[in-house]
Design an enzyme around this catalytic site. Structure first.
Site, PDB file in Angstrom:
ATOM      1  N   HIS A 120      -3.235 -12.298   4.815  1.00 47.38           N
ATOM      2  CA  HIS A 120      -2.769 -11.180   3.991  1.00 47.38           C
ATOM      3  C   HIS A 120      -1.636 -11.720   3.104  1.00 47.38           C
ATOM      4  O   HIS A 120      -0.926 -12.647   3.502  1.00 47.38           O
ATOM      5  CB  HIS A 120      -2.241 -10.107   4.947  1.00 47.38           C
ATOM      6  CG  HIS A 120      -1.835  -8.816   4.316  1.00 47.38           C
ATOM      7  ND1 HIS A 120      -0.654  -8.646   3.646  1.00 47.38           N
ATOM      8  CD2 HIS A 120      -2.454  -7.609   4.282  1.00 47.38           C
ATOM      9  CE1 HIS A 120      -0.558  -7.394   3.228  1.00 47.38           C
ATOM     10  NE2 HIS A 120      -1.638  -6.737   3.595  1.00 47.38           N
ATOM     11  N   ASP A 197       0.769 -13.489  12.689  1.00 44.25           N
ATOM     12  CA  ASP A 197       0.786 -12.153  12.092  1.00 44.25           C
ATOM     13  C   ASP A 197      -0.161 -11.280  12.926  1.00 44.25           C
ATOM     14  O   ASP A 197      -1.379 -11.396  12.830  1.00 44.25           O
ATOM     15  CB  ASP A 197       0.310 -12.269  10.633  1.00 44.25           C
ATOM     16  CG  ASP A 197       0.087 -10.913   9.989  1.00 44.25           C
ATOM     17  OD1 ASP A 197       0.271  -9.878  10.667  1.00 44.25           O
ATOM     18  OD2 ASP A 197      -0.278 -10.896   8.801  1.00 44.25           O
ATOM     19  N   GLN A 200      -3.192  -6.787  12.566  1.00 44.24           N
ATOM     20  CA  GLN A 200      -4.521  -6.253  12.869  1.00 44.24           C
ATOM     21  C   GLN A 200      -4.905  -6.561  14.313  1.00 44.24           C
ATOM     22  O   GLN A 200      -5.650  -5.806  14.935  1.00 44.24           O
ATOM     23  CB  GLN A 200      -5.579  -6.868  11.935  1.00 44.24           C
ATOM     24  CG  GLN A 200      -5.367  -6.583  10.465  1.00 44.24           C
ATOM     25  CD  GLN A 200      -5.581  -5.110  10.115  1.00 44.24           C
ATOM     26  OE1 GLN A 200      -6.322  -4.393  10.772  1.00 44.24           O
ATOM     27  NE2 GLN A 200      -4.909  -4.667   9.069  1.00 44.24           N
ATOM     28  N   LYS A 223       0.326   0.830  11.867  1.00 42.63           N
ATOM     29  CA  LYS A 223      -1.102   0.562  12.147  1.00 42.63           C
ATOM     30  C   LYS A 223      -1.424   0.844  13.614  1.00 42.63           C
ATOM     31  O   LYS A 223      -2.572   0.798  14.029  1.00 42.63           O
ATOM     32  CB  LYS A 223      -1.443  -0.887  11.813  1.00 42.63           C
ATOM     33  CG  LYS A 223      -1.339  -1.180  10.321  1.00 42.63           C
ATOM     34  CD  LYS A 223      -1.763  -2.581  10.004  1.00 42.63           C
ATOM     35  CE  LYS A 223      -1.255  -3.049   8.663  1.00 42.63           C
ATOM     36  NZ  LYS A 223      -2.013  -2.558   7.521  1.00 42.63           N
ATOM     37  N   CYS A 362      -5.138  -6.881  -0.357  1.00 41.06           N
ATOM     38  CA  CYS A 362      -3.952  -7.772  -0.280  1.00 41.06           C
ATOM     39  C   CYS A 362      -4.348  -9.132   0.256  1.00 41.06           C
ATOM     40  O   CYS A 362      -3.606  -9.746   1.048  1.00 41.06           O
ATOM     41  CB  CYS A 362      -2.849  -7.167   0.583  1.00 41.06           C
ATOM     42  SG  CYS A 362      -2.195  -5.650  -0.058  1.00 41.06           S
TER      43      CYS A 362
HETATM   44  C1  LIG Z   1      -3.074  -8.837   8.508  1.00 42.61           C
HETATM   45  C2  LIG Z   1      -1.950  -8.080   7.873  1.00 42.61           C
HETATM   46  N1  LIG Z   1      -0.763  -8.671   7.725  1.00 42.61           N
HETATM   47  C3  LIG Z   1       0.286  -8.048   7.167  1.00 42.61           C
HETATM   48  C4  LIG Z   1       0.166  -6.762   6.701  1.00 42.61           C
HETATM   49  C5  LIG Z   1       1.359  -6.110   6.075  1.00 42.61           C
HETATM   50  O1  LIG Z   1       1.784  -5.010   6.800  1.00 42.61           O
HETATM   51  P1  LIG Z   1       2.922  -4.053   6.248  1.00 42.61           P
HETATM   52  O2  LIG Z   1       2.539  -3.696   4.846  1.00 42.61           O
HETATM   53  O3  LIG Z   1       2.914  -2.889   7.173  1.00 42.61           O
HETATM   54  O4  LIG Z   1       4.212  -4.802   6.305  1.00 42.61           O
HETATM   55  C6  LIG Z   1      -1.055  -6.098   6.820  1.00 42.61           C
HETATM   56  C7  LIG Z   1      -1.234  -4.744   6.276  1.00 42.61           C
HETATM   57  O5  LIG Z   1      -2.273  -4.378   5.807  1.00 42.61           O
HETATM   58  C8  LIG Z   1      -2.144  -6.774   7.427  1.00 42.61           C
HETATM   59  O6  LIG Z   1      -3.342  -6.194   7.564  1.00 42.61           O
END
Ligand SMILES: Cc1ncc(COP(=O)(O)O)c(C=O)c1O
Length: 404
Positions: A120, A197, A200, A223, A362
């Site tokens: 992401h 990270d 998900q 999430k 993203c």
């Molecule tokens: C794999 C992953 N990493 C990071 C993020 C970023 O999360 P946030 O926007 O809540 O900081 C997301 C959000 O869609 C994600 O799916």
């Protein structure tokens, strides 16, 4: 057998364009169960005062509950000492904290950071920013057309200048879940730390950060059925202690003097400058209790829904292409339909009450890999039903017919 929990989520009674709302965008943000909504309301009505400062009754109660929330989050991921849990505003903030603070201390000119091609943007851009500031390089671990991250190529990418491997627990586009235990083993053998990270991953798989031996782990509360604006960073104490503060302000200091300078608080407060989102943290701990009550059944149930969705999509819609590992390891399906634009599909099904995501998710490097500019994505949560799957497929079928 999973019980129907739709009634726990009041927002699912929404009518979207006069249709029953079918919410298939939980990978972007999950809906909130009544117990979490009640917790937020109740906190504002009964337990609201700035933490760690006042000695009055409400301040103490709120502080106690905030610190209890930290312990619950810590237990949830088996984080050991709760001083290793830093509350942030979300995963993006957590990764920026590590990239900036760890990077400030440990990354220098000529060094490199390894990320995967499936990340992401939140796990790409903060590393690019620190690399640019320090004259370091970003190296990329590729994935195959099936969406499998090529972990076997990791060892070859690491050299004596590698300072961090930052990788996702689960891709938000491809449903890929690389073997994190295998990754930490390879990377630690070369003396390099690993950031995972977990945005998900944590939603769909019980996660034990110490068994996986990750150095840093982060996720976003929203999430995981908690409110927006609360996130978590787990970091091994040995790293967090060596890292400089990320933001300065109240609560992260021990002493402040205009003549002698400032000394910083210990962990985890060193990284929690300003008034913390204590309401969000306490609501997150309630959301975690809810997740625990759902148990393993929820994971099997959402996997079943997603597999049924992917199968029906393939059987009923001509020219469909599904991206990533099949069956997907997390309950989401990213797809395109030949001769149609993902945005048009999403727009038409929305008019029929079906919320799916379209765009780059993203994750532009993933789009680039497949030579597309966007994809549709349906993602499932335990509050979805088989009826949701059937009605969503019917809506997508109708949209595809209209557009061709
Ligand atoms: C794999 C992953 N990493 C990071 C993020 C970023 O999360 P946030 O926007 O809540 O900081 C997301 C959000 O869609 C994600 O799916």
């Amino acid at each position: 057998m999973m019980k129907n929990i739709t009634a726990d989520f009041p927002i699912l009674r929404t009518k979207a364009h006069n249709h029953r709302l079918i919410y298939l965008d939980s990978a972007a943000t999950a809906q909130k169960p009544q117990v979490v909504i009640d917790t937020v309301n109740d906190l504002h009505a009964t337990c609201n005062a700035n933490i760690h400062r006042g000695i009055h009754y409400l301040a103490e109660q709120t502080t106690l509950r905030y610190e209890k929330a930290r312990e619950r989050v810590c237990d949830f991921i088996n984080g050991g000492d709760a001083c290793q849990i830093v509350f942030t505003s979300g995963a993006t903030a957590s990764i920026n904290l590590v990239a900036s603070s760890f990077g400030e201390k440990f990354i220098g000119c000529g060094d490199n950071v390894i990320i995967s091609q499936a990340e992401h943007h939140s796990n790409i851009v903060p590393w690019q920013m620190i690399a640019e500031r320090k004259g370091a390089q970003i190296r990329v671990l590729p994935f195959t057309d099936e969406g499998r991250i090529e972990v076997e190529k990791l060892d070859g990418l690491i050299d004596e200048h590698t300072k961090m491997v930052a990788i996702t627990q689960a891709s938000n586009v491809l449903g890929t879940m690389p073997d994190i235990g295998q990754i930490t083993e390879i990377v630690h053998n070369r003396g390099v730390p690993v950031l995972v990270d977990g945005c998900q991953g944590i939603v769909h798989a019980p996660t034990d950060v110490r068994a996986l031996d990750v150095d840093f782990y982060c996720f976003s509360g929203h999430k995981l059925y908690a409110p927006t604006g609360i996130g978590v960073l787990y970091g091994k104490q040995k790293w967090l202690e060596q890292m400089p503060p990320y933001m300065g302000g109240g609560d992260m200091v021990e002493t402040v003097s205009l003549t002698k300078g400032t000394t910083y608080a210990g962990l985890p407060l060193k990284f929690e400058a300003g008034t913390a989102n204590f309401t969000g943290a306490i609501a997150l701990s309630r959301a975690i209790e809810y997740v625990k009550e759902l148990g393993e059944d929820a994971h099997n149930y959402t996997a079943k829904l997603n597999n049924a969705f992917a199968q029906m999509l393939q059987e009923r819609i001509e020219g469909v292409r599904i991206y990533g590992v099949q069956p997907h390891k997390t309950p989401l399906t990213s797809f395109t339909i030949e001769g149609t634009h993902p945005m048009d599909i999403a727009m038409i099904v929305d008019k029929l009450g079906v919320a799916i995501r379209s765009g780059t998710h993203c994750a532009q490097p993933v789009m680039t890999h497949y030579g597309v500019t966007s994809m549709c994505r349906a993602s499932f949560a335990p509050y979805n039903t088989e009826q949701d799957v059937e009605e969503a497929i019917a809506a997508i079928e109708r949209a595809a017919k209209m557009l061709r």
